[in-house]
Design a protein around this motif. Structure first.
Motif, PDB file in Angstrom:
ATOM      1  N   ALA A  35       0.824  -1.213   0.000  1.00 44.02           N
ATOM      2  CA  ALA A  35       0.000   0.000   0.000  1.00 44.02           C
ATOM      3  C   ALA A  35       0.854   1.258   0.000  1.00 44.02           C
ATOM      4  O   ALA A  35       1.907   1.324   0.645  1.00 44.02           O
ATOM      5  CB  ALA A  35      -0.929  -0.008   1.199  1.00 44.02           C
ATOM      6  N   PHE A  36       0.370   2.246  -0.731  1.00 48.03           N
ATOM      7  CA  PHE A  36       0.939   3.588  -0.732  1.00 48.03           C
ATOM      8  C   PHE A  36      -0.139   4.552  -0.264  1.00 48.03           C
ATOM      9  O   PHE A  36      -1.195   4.134   0.202  1.00 48.03           O
ATOM     10  CB  PHE A  36       1.437   3.940  -2.138  1.00 48.03           C
ATOM     11  N   ASP A  37       0.123   5.842  -0.389  1.00 47.69           N
ATOM     12  CA  ASP A  37      -0.826   6.864   0.043  1.00 47.69           C
ATOM     13  C   ASP A  37      -1.512   7.493  -1.155  1.00 47.69           C
ATOM     14  O   ASP A  37      -0.866   7.819  -2.155  1.00 47.69           O
ATOM     15  CB  ASP A  37      -0.105   7.960   0.839  1.00 47.69           C
ATOM     16  N   CYS A  38      -2.825   7.670  -1.050  1.00 44.05           N
ATOM     17  CA  CYS A  38      -3.602   8.364  -2.060  1.00 44.05           C
ATOM     18  C   CYS A  38      -4.451   9.421  -1.362  1.00 44.05           C
ATOM     19  O   CYS A  38      -4.666   9.367  -0.143  1.00 44.05           O
ATOM     20  CB  CYS A  38      -4.517   7.400  -2.818  1.00 44.05           C
ATOM     21  N   ALA A  39      -4.945  10.363  -2.146  1.00 41.73           N
ATOM     22  CA  ALA A  39      -5.819  11.404  -1.603  1.00 41.73           C
ATOM     23  C   ALA A  39      -6.885  11.758  -2.626  1.00 41.73           C
ATOM     24  O   ALA A  39      -6.639  11.742  -3.833  1.00 41.73           O
ATOM     25  CB  ALA A  39      -5.013  12.643  -1.237  1.00 41.73           C
ATOM     26  N   VAL A  40      -8.068  12.063  -2.114  1.00 40.87           N
ATOM     27  CA  VAL A  40      -9.157  12.593  -2.931  1.00 40.87           C
ATOM     28  C   VAL A  40      -9.471  13.986  -2.416  1.00 40.87           C
ATOM     29  O   VAL A  40      -9.753  14.176  -1.230  1.00 40.87           O
ATOM     30  CB  VAL A  40     -10.411  11.696  -2.865  1.00 40.87           C
ATOM     31  N   THR A  41      -9.361  14.952  -3.316  1.00 45.60           N
ATOM     32  CA  THR A  41      -9.670  16.344  -2.993  1.00 45.60           C
ATOM     33  C   THR A  41     -10.614  16.862  -4.066  1.00 45.60           C
ATOM     34  O   THR A  41     -10.228  16.969  -5.233  1.00 45.60           O
ATOM     35  CB  THR A  41      -8.391  17.204  -2.966  1.00 45.60           C
ATOM     36  N   GLY A  42     -11.848  17.156  -3.669  1.00 48.47           N
ATOM     37  CA  GLY A  42     -12.833  17.556  -4.666  1.00 48.47           C
ATOM     38  C   GLY A  42     -13.050  16.425  -5.655  1.00 48.47           C
ATOM     39  O   GLY A  42     -13.359  15.303  -5.270  1.00 48.47           O
ATOM     40  N   ASN A  43     -12.839  16.711  -6.934  1.00 47.06           N
ATOM     41  CA  ASN A  43     -13.002  15.673  -7.955  1.00 47.06           C
ATOM     42  C   ASN A  43     -11.657  15.155  -8.452  1.00 47.06           C
ATOM     43  O   ASN A  43     -11.560  14.617  -9.550  1.00 47.06           O
ATOM     44  CB  ASN A  43     -13.831  16.199  -9.131  1.00 47.06           C
ATOM     45  N   ARG A  44     -10.611  15.290  -7.635  1.00 45.59           N
ATOM     46  CA  ARG A  44      -9.267  14.851  -8.014  1.00 45.59           C
ATOM     47  C   ARG A  44      -8.829  13.674  -7.150  1.00 45.59           C
ATOM     48  O   ARG A  44      -8.975  13.691  -5.935  1.00 45.59           O
ATOM     49  CB  ARG A  44      -8.249  15.969  -7.832  1.00 45.59           C
ATOM     50  N   LEU A  45      -8.279  12.649  -7.826  1.00 51.13           N
ATOM     51  CA  LEU A  45      -7.679  11.489  -7.150  1.00 51.13           C
ATOM     52  C   LEU A  45      -6.202  11.475  -7.482  1.00 51.13           C
ATOM     53  O   LEU A  45      -5.821  11.577  -8.651  1.00 51.13           O
ATOM     54  CB  LEU A  45      -8.338  10.191  -7.633  1.00 51.13           C
ATOM     55  N   SER A  46      -5.365  11.351  -6.443  1.00 45.85           N
ATOM     56  CA  SER A  46      -3.917  11.355  -6.647  1.00 45.85           C
ATOM     57  C   SER A  46      -3.267  10.266  -5.815  1.00 45.85           C
ATOM     58  O   SER A  46      -3.569  10.108  -4.629  1.00 45.85           O
ATOM     59  CB  SER A  46      -3.308  12.704  -6.240  1.00 45.85           C
ATOM     60  N   LYS A  47      -2.377   9.504  -6.435  1.00 45.88           N
ATOM     61  CA  LYS A  47      -1.490   8.593  -5.718  1.00 45.88           C
ATOM     62  C   LYS A  47      -0.261   9.410  -5.345  1.00 45.88           C
ATOM     63  O   LYS A  47       0.391  10.002  -6.211  1.00 45.88           O
ATOM     64  CB  LYS A  47      -1.128   7.394  -6.592  1.00 45.88           C
ATOM     65  N   LEU A  48       0.054   9.461  -4.061  1.00 45.61           N
ATOM     66  CA  LEU A  48       1.017  10.445  -3.573  1.00 45.61           C
ATOM     67  C   LEU A  48       2.457   9.958  -3.559  1.00 45.61           C
ATOM     68  O   LEU A  48       3.377  10.779  -3.540  1.00 45.61           O
ATOM     69  CB  LEU A  48       0.618  10.896  -2.164  1.00 45.61           C
ATOM     70  N   ASN A  49       2.674   8.654  -3.535  1.00 47.60           N
ATOM     71  CA  ASN A  49       4.044   8.151  -3.521  1.00 47.60           C
ATOM     72  C   ASN A  49       4.138   6.840  -4.284  1.00 47.60           C
ATOM     73  O   ASN A  49       3.150   6.328  -4.784  1.00 47.60           O
ATOM     74  CB  ASN A  49       4.574   8.018  -2.074  1.00 47.60           C
ATOM     75  N   GLY A  50       5.356   6.331  -4.412  1.00 49.31           N
ATOM     76  CA  GLY A  50       5.610   5.165  -5.234  1.00 49.31           C
ATOM     77  C   GLY A  50       6.280   5.570  -6.532  1.00 49.31           C
ATOM     78  O   GLY A  50       6.352   6.760  -6.875  1.00 49.31           O
ATOM     79  N   SER A  51       6.775   4.602  -7.279  1.00 48.71           N
ATOM     80  CA  SER A  51       7.516   4.897  -8.512  1.00 48.71           C
ATOM     81  C   SER A  51       6.607   5.209  -9.691  1.00 48.71           C
ATOM     82  O   SER A  51       7.045   5.783 -10.683  1.00 48.71           O
ATOM     83  CB  SER A  51       8.438   3.726  -8.862  1.00 48.71           C
ATOM     84  N   GLN A  52       5.316   4.827  -9.605  1.00 51.64           N
ATOM     85  CA  GLN A  52       4.328   5.182 -10.623  1.00 51.64           C
ATOM     86  C   GLN A  52       3.152   5.825  -9.899  1.00 51.64           C
ATOM     87  O   GLN A  52       2.495   5.191  -9.081  1.00 51.64           O
ATOM     88  CB  GLN A  52       3.868   3.946 -11.407  1.00 51.64           C
ATOM     89  N   ARG A  53       2.912   7.106 -10.213  1.00 50.31           N
ATOM     90  CA  ARG A  53       1.902   7.866  -9.476  1.00 50.31           C
ATOM     91  C   ARG A  53       0.841   8.410 -10.429  1.00 50.31           C
ATOM     92  O   ARG A  53       1.125   9.255 -11.272  1.00 50.31           O
ATOM     93  CB  ARG A  53       2.570   9.010  -8.701  1.00 50.31           C
ATOM     94  N   GLN A  54      -0.374   7.907 -10.259  1.00 49.99           N
ATOM     95  CA  GLN A  54      -1.500   8.357 -11.068  1.00 49.99           C
ATOM     96  C   GLN A  54      -2.150   9.568 -10.399  1.00 49.99           C
ATOM     97  O   GLN A  54      -2.271   9.614  -9.172  1.00 49.99           O
ATOM     98  CB  GLN A  54      -2.545   7.243 -11.212  1.00 49.99           C
ATOM     99  N   ALA A  55      -2.594  10.504 -11.199  1.00 46.37           N
ATOM    100  CA  ALA A  55      -3.367  11.637 -10.689  1.00 46.37           C
ATOM    101  C   ALA A  55      -4.297  12.098 -11.801  1.00 46.37           C
ATOM    102  O   ALA A  55      -3.911  12.125 -12.971  1.00 46.37           O
ATOM    103  CB  ALA A  55      -2.457  12.775 -10.247  1.00 46.37           C
ATOM    104  N   GLY A  56      -5.533  12.435 -11.416  1.00 44.48           N
ATOM    105  CA  GLY A  56      -6.454  12.875 -12.444  1.00 44.48           C
ATOM    106  C   GLY A  56      -7.809  13.250 -11.891  1.00 44.48           C
ATOM    107  O   GLY A  56      -8.015  13.336 -10.675  1.00 44.48           O
TER     108      GLY A  56
END
Length: 197
Positions: free
Chosen positions: A107-128
């Motif tokens: 597991a890594f850390d993710c966050a949802v802010t408003g309508n945005r989802l972001s993976k906060l760490n790791g070697s591949q980080r999705q955000a959108g």
């Protein structure tokens, strides 16, 4: 699924007056043509990835994940509440020979802010951006940051970094982001999201 991408004019039976179809959801106006194809084929990618992983001997690991790795496990109410999440990625299927057909990351850390989802760490980080799409899913349009990159590229600028996915709720406080045919390594990536304690 593609009705939103191909709006039709509905004709009233008696008057013959044309009425426009309901407005397309926001994601249909933002998605690239290539990602529209990937989004359309999400279930095909999911099944193909599962088959490759099972054939390679990972059936017990897949079964242990329960609803997370069942293609048709979506429940009503897919909206992700704002906050922090623990998120882990499972990659299934191999895009090229020599790659592993099943990898489960910690597991890594993710966050949802408003309508945005972001993976906060790791070697591949999705955000959108998360877009509503009916009662059982949301559409995710984002990009991938790699390694020590600090800037996220805008969606639609670099096809090699663009990501499309579907967000579904699969338990009382459990969600997943299914990303079909990612550009790197796998046939499907499944990101599990659990609220951080």
């Amino acid at each position: 699924m593609k009705r939103a991408l191909l709006p039709l004019l509905l004709v009233a039976g008696c008057s013959g007056t044309p009425h426009p179809a309901p407005a397309a959801p926001g994601w249909a106006n933002a998605i690239t043509r290539d990602d529209a194809r990937r989004a359309h084929d999400w279930r095909m990618a999911f099944v193909k990835g599962l088959e490759q992983a099972r054939t390679a001997g990972h059936g017990a690991e897949i079964d242990a994940e329960g609803a997370l790795l069942r293609p048709d496990a979506a429940l009503d109410g897919p909206t992700l509440p704002e906050g922090r999440y623990k998120c882990r990625v499972i990659k299934m299927g191999a895009r090229n020979s020599g790659l592993l057909p099943y990898i489960a990351y910690p597991a890594f850390d993710c966050a949802v802010t408003g309508n945005r989802l972001s993976k906060l760490n790791g070697s591949q980080r999705q955000a959108g951006t998360l877009y509503p799409d009916g009662v059982r899913r949301m559409i995710f349009l984002g990009t991938l940051a790699l390694g020590d990159e600090t800037m996220q590229r805008p969606y639609g600028v670099d096809a090699q970094r663009d990501i499309v996915g579907t967000v579904e709720r699969i338990g009382p406080s459990r969600w997943r982001l299914v990303m079909p045919y990612p550009r790197y390594e796998s046939v499907v990536d499944v990101l599990e999201l659990l609220p951080a304690a």
